[in-house]
Structures are given as C-alpha cells and as structure tokens.
Design an enzyme around this catalytic site. Sequence first.
Site, PDB file in Angstrom:
ATOM      1  N   ASP A 295      57.813  15.670 -92.596  1.00 28.69           N
ATOM      2  CA  ASP A 295      57.021  14.709 -91.817  1.00 28.69           C
ATOM      3  C   ASP A 295      56.608  15.246 -90.452  1.00 28.69           C
ATOM      4  OD1 ASP A 295      57.353  12.904 -93.915  1.00 28.69           O
ATOM      5  OD2 ASP A 295      59.189  12.088 -93.051  1.00 28.69           O
TER       6      ASP A 295
ATOM      7  N   LYS B  25      52.153  17.892 -91.245  1.00 28.07           N
ATOM      8  CA  LYS B  25      51.476  18.957 -92.008  1.00 28.07           C
ATOM      9  C   LYS B  25      50.126  18.480 -92.531  1.00 28.07           C
ATOM     10  CE  LYS B  25      55.056  19.025 -94.732  1.00 28.07           C
ATOM     11  NZ  LYS B  25      56.000  18.147 -94.025  1.00 28.07           N
TER      12      LYS B  25
ATOM     13  N   ALA C  72      56.632  13.984-101.317  1.00 25.16           N
ATOM     14  CA  ALA C  72      55.825  14.240-100.124  1.00 25.16           C
ATOM     15  C   ALA C  72      54.975  13.022 -99.800  1.00 25.16           C
ATOM     16  CB  ALA C  72      54.916  15.441-100.366  1.00 25.16           C
ATOM     17  N   GLY C  73      54.787  12.803 -98.516  1.00 23.38           N
ATOM     18  CA  GLY C  73      53.850  11.785 -98.054  1.00 23.38           C
ATOM     19  C   GLY C  73      53.117  12.376 -96.870  1.00 23.38           C
ATOM     20  N   HIS C  74      51.878  12.772 -97.093  1.00 18.85           N
ATOM     21  CA  HIS C  74      51.099  13.424 -96.032  1.00 18.85           C
ATOM     22  C   HIS C  74      50.001  12.460 -95.586  1.00 18.85           C
ATOM     23  CE1 HIS C  74      52.423  17.627 -97.664  1.00 18.85           C
ATOM     24  NE2 HIS C  74      53.425  16.849 -97.314  1.00 18.85           N
ATOM     25  N   THR C  75      50.100  12.024 -94.346  1.00 25.76           N
ATOM     26  CA  THR C  75      49.154  11.037 -93.831  1.00 25.76           C
ATOM     27  C   THR C  75      48.012  11.738 -93.132  1.00 25.76           C
ATOM     28  OG1 THR C  75      51.087   9.695 -93.385  1.00 25.76           O
ATOM     29  CG2 THR C  75      49.008   8.913 -92.462  1.00 25.76           C
TER      30      THR C  75
ATOM     31  N   THR D  84      64.098  10.210-102.159  1.00 27.25           N
ATOM     32  CA  THR D  84      62.950   9.301-102.189  1.00 27.25           C
ATOM     33  C   THR D  84      62.942   8.490-103.482  1.00 27.25           C
ATOM     34  OG1 THR D  84      61.564  10.998-103.193  1.00 27.25           O
ATOM     35  CG2 THR D  84      61.542  10.873-100.788  1.00 27.25           C
TER      36      THR D  84
ATOM     37  N   GLN E 266      57.711  18.823 -97.550  1.00 22.89           N
ATOM     38  CA  GLN E 266      59.069  18.767 -96.982  1.00 22.89           C
ATOM     39  C   GLN E 266      59.156  19.736 -95.785  1.00 22.89           C
ATOM     40  OE1 GLN E 266      58.993  19.013-100.804  1.00 22.89           O
ATOM     41  NE2 GLN E 266      58.562  16.892-100.384  1.00 22.89           N
TER      42      GLN E 266
ATOM     43  N   THR F 120      66.111  18.733-100.476  1.00 24.37           N
ATOM     44  CA  THR F 120      65.319  18.408-101.650  1.00 24.37           C
ATOM     45  C   THR F 120      65.619  19.448-102.731  1.00 24.37           C
ATOM     46  OG1 THR F 120      63.142  17.757-102.455  1.00 24.37           O
ATOM     47  CG2 THR F 120      63.208  19.652-100.945  1.00 24.37           C
TER      48      THR F 120
ATOM     49  N   THR G 165      56.286   7.776 -94.922  1.00 23.14           N
ATOM     50  CA  THR G 165      54.989   7.599 -95.583  1.00 23.14           C
ATOM     51  C   THR G 165      55.189   7.237 -97.050  1.00 23.14           C
ATOM     52  OG1 THR G 165      54.088   9.268 -94.101  1.00 23.14           O
ATOM     53  CG2 THR G 165      52.794   8.776 -96.054  1.00 23.14           C
TER      54      THR G 165
ATOM     55  N   GLY H  67      58.705   4.155 -96.685  1.00 21.40           N
ATOM     56  CA  GLY H  67      58.692   3.144 -95.623  1.00 21.40           C
ATOM     57  C   GLY H  67      59.990   3.043 -94.840  1.00 21.40           C
ATOM     58  N   ARG H  68      60.966   3.933 -95.149  1.00 22.68           N
ATOM     59  CA  ARG H  68      62.249   3.866 -94.439  1.00 22.68           C
ATOM     60  C   ARG H  68      62.055   4.264 -92.977  1.00 22.68           C
ATOM     61  NH1 ARG H  68      65.871   7.814 -98.027  1.00 22.68           N
ATOM     62  NH2 ARG H  68      63.867   8.863 -98.199  1.00 22.68           N
TER      63      ARG H  68
ATOM     64  N   VAL I 184      47.709  15.944 -80.358  1.00 18.56           N
ATOM     65  CA  VAL I 184      47.966  14.858 -79.401  1.00 18.56           C
ATOM     66  C   VAL I 184      47.563  13.495 -79.962  1.00 18.56           C
ATOM     67  CG1 VAL I 184      47.900  16.290 -77.323  1.00 18.56           C
ATOM     68  CG2 VAL I 184      45.754  15.361 -78.251  1.00 18.56           C
TER      69      VAL I 184
HETATM   70  P1  GDP Z   1      53.670  15.283 -93.108  1.00 14.73           P
HETATM   71  O1  GDP Z   1      54.501  14.779 -94.242  1.00 14.73           O
HETATM   72  O2  GDP Z   1      54.217  16.525 -92.485  1.00 14.73           O
HETATM   73  O3  GDP Z   1      52.225  15.438 -93.479  1.00 14.73           O
HETATM   74  O4  GDP Z   1      53.747  14.150 -91.981  1.00 14.73           O
HETATM   75  P2  GDP Z   1      53.604  12.558 -92.209  1.00 14.73           P
HETATM   76  O5  GDP Z   1      52.186  12.268 -92.521  1.00 14.73           O
HETATM   77  O6  GDP Z   1      54.631  12.077 -93.162  1.00 14.73           O
HETATM   78  O7  GDP Z   1      54.017  12.007 -90.796  1.00 14.73           O
HETATM   79  C1  GDP Z   1      53.324  12.348 -89.640  1.00 14.73           C
HETATM   80  C2  GDP Z   1      52.754  11.057 -89.011  1.00 14.73           C
HETATM   81  O8  GDP Z   1      52.337  11.305 -87.675  1.00 14.73           O
HETATM   82  C3  GDP Z   1      51.507  10.546 -89.709  1.00 14.73           C
HETATM   83  O9  GDP Z   1      51.488   9.152 -89.645  1.00 14.73           O
HETATM   84  C4  GDP Z   1      50.354  11.145 -88.885  1.00 14.73           C
HETATM   85  O10 GDP Z   1      49.174  10.353 -88.941  1.00 14.73           O
HETATM   86  C5  GDP Z   1      50.943  11.114 -87.519  1.00 14.73           C
HETATM   87  N1  GDP Z   1      50.512  12.196 -86.608  1.00 14.73           N
HETATM   88  C6  GDP Z   1      50.254  13.495 -86.904  1.00 14.73           C
HETATM   89  N2  GDP Z   1      50.017  14.197 -85.785  1.00 14.73           N
HETATM   90  C7  GDP Z   1      50.127  13.318 -84.767  1.00 14.73           C
HETATM   91  C8  GDP Z   1      50.022  13.443 -83.342  1.00 14.73           C
HETATM   92  O11 GDP Z   1      49.799  14.503 -82.793  1.00 14.73           O
HETATM   93  N3  GDP Z   1      50.232  12.301 -82.601  1.00 14.73           N
HETATM   94  C9  GDP Z   1      50.503  11.103 -83.170  1.00 14.73           C
HETATM   95  N4  GDP Z   1      50.692  10.062 -82.385  1.00 14.73           N
HETATM   96  N5  GDP Z   1      50.606  10.953 -84.519  1.00 14.73           N
HETATM   97  C10 GDP Z   1      50.431  12.042 -85.280  1.00 14.73           C
HETATM   98  P1  IMO Z   2      56.858  15.513 -96.559  1.00 12.11           P
HETATM   99  O1  IMO Z   2      56.101  16.493 -97.425  1.00 12.11           O
HETATM  100  C1  IMO Z   2      60.701  13.930 -95.229  1.00 12.11           C
HETATM  101  C2  IMO Z   2      63.990  14.030 -98.109  1.00 12.11           C
HETATM  102  C3  IMO Z   2      64.519  12.704 -98.614  1.00 12.11           C
HETATM  103  C4  IMO Z   2      65.974  13.076 -98.841  1.00 12.11           C
HETATM  104  C5  IMO Z   2      65.872  14.496 -99.380  1.00 12.11           C
HETATM  105  C6  IMO Z   2      65.909  14.597-100.892  1.00 12.11           C
HETATM  106  O2  IMO Z   2      56.169  14.219 -96.361  1.00 12.11           O
HETATM  107  O3  IMO Z   2      57.300  16.169 -95.291  1.00 12.11           O
HETATM  108  P2  IMO Z   2      64.106  14.075-102.783  1.00 12.11           P
HETATM  109  O4  IMO Z   2      63.423  12.806-103.162  1.00 12.11           O
HETATM  110  O5  IMO Z   2      63.168  15.183-102.414  1.00 12.11           O
HETATM  111  O6  IMO Z   2      65.123  14.535-103.796  1.00 12.11           O
HETATM  112  O7  IMO Z   2      64.967  13.706-101.474  1.00 12.11           O
HETATM  113  O8  IMO Z   2      64.640  15.012 -98.900  1.00 12.11           O
HETATM  114  N1  IMO Z   2      62.532  14.233 -98.287  1.00 12.11           N
HETATM  115  C7  IMO Z   2      61.641  14.179 -97.286  1.00 12.11           C
HETATM  116  N2  IMO Z   2      61.811  13.878 -95.978  1.00 12.11           N
HETATM  117  N3  IMO Z   2      59.489  14.299 -95.683  1.00 12.11           N
HETATM  118  C8  IMO Z   2      59.311  14.639 -96.978  1.00 12.11           C
HETATM  119  O9  IMO Z   2      58.152  15.136 -97.453  1.00 12.11           O
HETATM  120  C9  IMO Z   2      60.415  14.553 -97.864  1.00 12.11           C
HETATM  121  N4  IMO Z   2      60.595  14.784 -99.184  1.00 12.11           N
HETATM  122  C10 IMO Z   2      61.887  14.594 -99.418  1.00 12.11           C
HETATM  123  O10 IMO Z   2      64.373  11.700 -97.648  1.00 12.11           O
HETATM  124  O11 IMO Z   2      66.651  13.139 -97.610  1.00 12.11           O
HETATM  125 MG    MG Z   3      55.545  13.061 -94.807  1.00  8.45          MG
END
Ligand code: GDP
Ligand code: IMO
Ligand code: MG
Length: 437
Positions: A18, A21, A44-47, A133, A228, A243, A303, A306-307, A418
């Site tokens: 998170d 990326k 994975a949850g990439h926003t 997850t 991850q 993971t 993402t 929701g935790r 930012v």
């Molecule tokens: P990922 O799994 O590495 O792609 O990251 P996630 O999407 O799970 O979580 C990153 C969160 O931070 C998302 O809700 C993004 O929209 C948000 N985000 C990313 N870069 C920034 C930043 O520079 N500032 C703020 N405020 N939010 C950001």
């Molecule tokens: P992104 O790509 C954050 C964590 C889970 C748990 C551990 C094992 O969005 O960064 P799993 O379901 O993979 O067997 O869970 O890994 N986890 C993540 N934490 N971001 C993720 O993906 C994750 N994918 C798995 O919360 O601790």
């Molecule tokens: Mg994520």
Amino acid sequence: MHTGKANFLAVMGAQWGDEGKGKIIDFLAARADVVARFQGGNNAGHTVVVGKEVFKLHHVPSGILSPGTLCLLGSGMVINPVVLVEELAELERRGVDTGSLRISGKAHVIMDYHQALDQANEIFLGAKKIGTTGRGIGPAYADKAYRRGLRMIDFVEPERLRKRLADILPLQNRILQRVYDHPGYDLEELLERCRPASERLRPLVEDVSLLLEQQISRGKRVLFEGAQGTLLDIDHGTYPYVTASSTVSAAIGTGLGIGPHRIGEVLGVAKAYTTRVGEGPFPTEESGEQGRRLRERGFEYGTTTGRPRRCGWFDAVVARYAARVNGLTGLAVTKLDVLTGLETVRLAEGYRFRGQTIRELPVNLADLSDCEPVYRDMPGWGEELTAARSLEDLPAAARAYLEALEESVGVRVALISVGPERSQTITPPGSYLAGWQ
Ligand code: GDP
Ligand code: IMO
Ligand code: MG
C-alpha cells in the site's frame, strides 16, 4: 524506440504494501508501452485517482487507465478468473477500454475452495492468525507447489478444465470436509460457475513471455508493477506474517519468463511514514493518537478489505533493507502531504536491540518485535503540500526531511508524491525519471 535503463523500470513496494504503487504506475504509464504484473493476485488493491474517478485495481495492472498500454498478467501470478471478469466488467462500465489485457496461460487459478481454505485456516489459527486478505492466495500458491494447481491455460479449455478439476477436487473436498468441517464443492456446480469466466478470458490467454520479449526487442518502454511489499515477501519478509509470493525485483524474471538483465532501473515506492495491514511486527508503529492522526489524514483503510491500516513513522532500517534485497536504484516517496501539520517528524535510523544499537534488520525478522526504534527528530511544517509541483514549492523543513530520508536509506529520491492525482507528482532535477515525460 526508447533506450536507457529507465525504460525497463520495476516499481516495487519498499515497505509492507500500500505504498502508492498504483498511483506511481499510473503516473508513469501515460508514457509507457507495457505494464506487467508478475506476482500476487487479488490480494493487491491499487488505487488510482483520475480526476473525480477512483479506480481500485486488484488483478489488472494500473496501466489499464492509459489507453493503448499493453497490460500483462504474468505466470508468477495467481488469478481468480471470476473476480477478474467482474473487475473487467466494472472497468468497462466506467468507460475504460480493457482490450489490451493479456494473461499468461501459466498463471495459477484461485478457485472457490482456495478462498474457503484461506478463511477456514485463519479461523483455525484464531489469535495466531496471519491476517490475510482472505482471497485464497496462500492455498493457491501452496497447490502450485504441491503440483495440484489449475493453470489458466487449462481453465480456458472446457475439456481440460473438467478433467483437471475432476482430478483435483476429491482431495480438496476431503481436506475441507475432514479438517475444516466445510461441506466441500460439487464438480458440476463448480464447472458451471467457471464457464462464463472461462469463455470470457479464453481469447486473452497467451504466451506472455514471448509477447514481452517481442516488445522489449522492439525498444518499447516497460513497467513492471510490483504488488504487496518487500517486508511481505515470502523469503525476505517478516515470516510467517507475509504473503505467499516473492514480492522482490528478482521475482520479475520468473514471474514473466524473461531474463534478469531485462530489468533496468528499480524504483522502490515508500510512504513518507509506514503502514501495515494484518498481523506481524512493526517497530515504528504508533498505536495511540499519533497513529490515529496518520490514519485519518492519510485515509489509511485497506483498498481490498477496508481494514484500518496500522500506522507509524518512516523506518529507514526497513527501507535500507528493501534497497538491498531489491537492488533499488531510486525511491518514490509518497504521501508527503500527509505529514503536514506535525510539530515534529520522525524517522527511525536504527534500533535498540538486546542492549545494542543496530542499523540493519536482525537476522531473524521475528525479533523485530523486540526492536525499539532510534529516532531522528526533525522540525515539521504547516504548509499544505498538495499544490507543490517542484522541489522549490516545498517548504524548507519538508525538503530537509526528504534529504535526511535519502541520506539514511542511501538511495536517491527519484519521485515525490504529494497527493493521489497524477499531477500531484514532483520529479526532482537529476532524477532518472526526469526525461520520462
Ligand atoms: P498500492 O497498493 O501500493 O497501490 O497503494 P494503495 O492504493 O493500496 O494505497 C495508497 C493510497 O494512497 C491510495 O488511496 C492512493 O490514492 C493514495 N495516495 C497515493 N499517493 C498519495 C499521495 O502522495 N498523497 C495522498 N494523500 N494520497 C496518496
Ligand atoms: P498491495 O499490492 C498490504 C497482507 C495481508 C496479510 C498478508 C498475507 O495493495 O500493496 P495474503 O492475503 O496475501 O495471504 O495476506 O499480506 N497483504 C497486503 N498488505 N497491501 C497488499 O497489497 C497486500 N496483500 C497482502 O494483509 O497481512
Ligand atoms: Mg494496496
């Protein structure tokens, strides 16, 4: 034709996932030809935020939002076809063209029984749970290693799917029923549930290794999208709180079927603080008011599930480790804007462990729970950073913090984020990504 190492750019999570990326990939993908995922699945949850639209991607590479970018799911992934089809339908409903997605036939399939096993196993572990997850990731990778997995190439061929499932299912059911008191699955019902996804995905399954090699040899720009983070890597992470896949840059080769020399620069994405979802050690965690503040300002909620994410200060020991095991050549520091308004910003430069000060992670990462961070405290800043577009737009205190971070990690900052939007990104002068746009 693109030349230069930055044109084969790996984007890796340098913390516990998170890190942002998805946002960084989306920012870079506008000028990329290919975005490829090589490990993980819909854990994975990439926003990605584009204007008023927020996209949450689970299987699909974040390059899908840049029209014309070839998006690849590599052999190292585990794919839930039913969920992937829903993800594609949702993207299409919102006007995104998903026609450029291709899937490796060697990628393993996550079936309903994997998800059931994952969740039942967590319940069985109780207080000792991993905090997965619940998406069936561990059981799907375990079945791959047990040599009783189902691959995408078989999933999309009705006769092969029937034959393979008929071979696999009796044992899965036996385990579910006898160990976990679960009713198990009926072959015909399972086949019926798979049929629409099998048909929908059939034309997308290809030899991704070959496709990618052709793109690379034509000089196309390729982004490798990590999922991850380094500390969740099955070998190099905080085992067993990890993971089930290899999340480090070396996994790109096996996860896509290309040679390691094809990877050019390796960009580590790290938040300006740290978060973690699920169980396991986290030395710089702030469980009180400070952590709550980071969670609220940074909107730190998972993402995928929701935790609420656990939050704490930036840990340079962890980032230094990520730099080593991934061979990071640059850092993308995200969410710097979230630190605005703090009197003091802290970064851990080392730990106190068994009466000594250490600068590297302990040999046994389980000992991280006994490590006390040694902080460097720096003055904070009150200015909002979300409108900053160059280094000069940042207050001196924020620049000083970035310099301290860079110095402590030992890797140059190549991007600063930012805000969640594409435009809220700073490319410092001298960064190898300066010529990217
Ligand atoms: P990922 O799994 O590495 O792609 O990251 P996630 O999407 O799970 O979580 C990153 C969160 O931070 C998302 O809700 C993004 O929209 C948000 N985000 C990313 N870069 C920034 C930043 O520079 N500032 C703020 N405020 N939010 C950001
Ligand atoms: P992104 O790509 C954050 C964590 C889970 C748990 C551990 C094992 O969005 O960064 P799993 O379901 O993979 O067997 O869970 O890994 N986890 C993540 N934490 N971001 C993720 O993906 C994750 N994918 C798995 O919360 O601790
Ligand atoms: Mg994520």
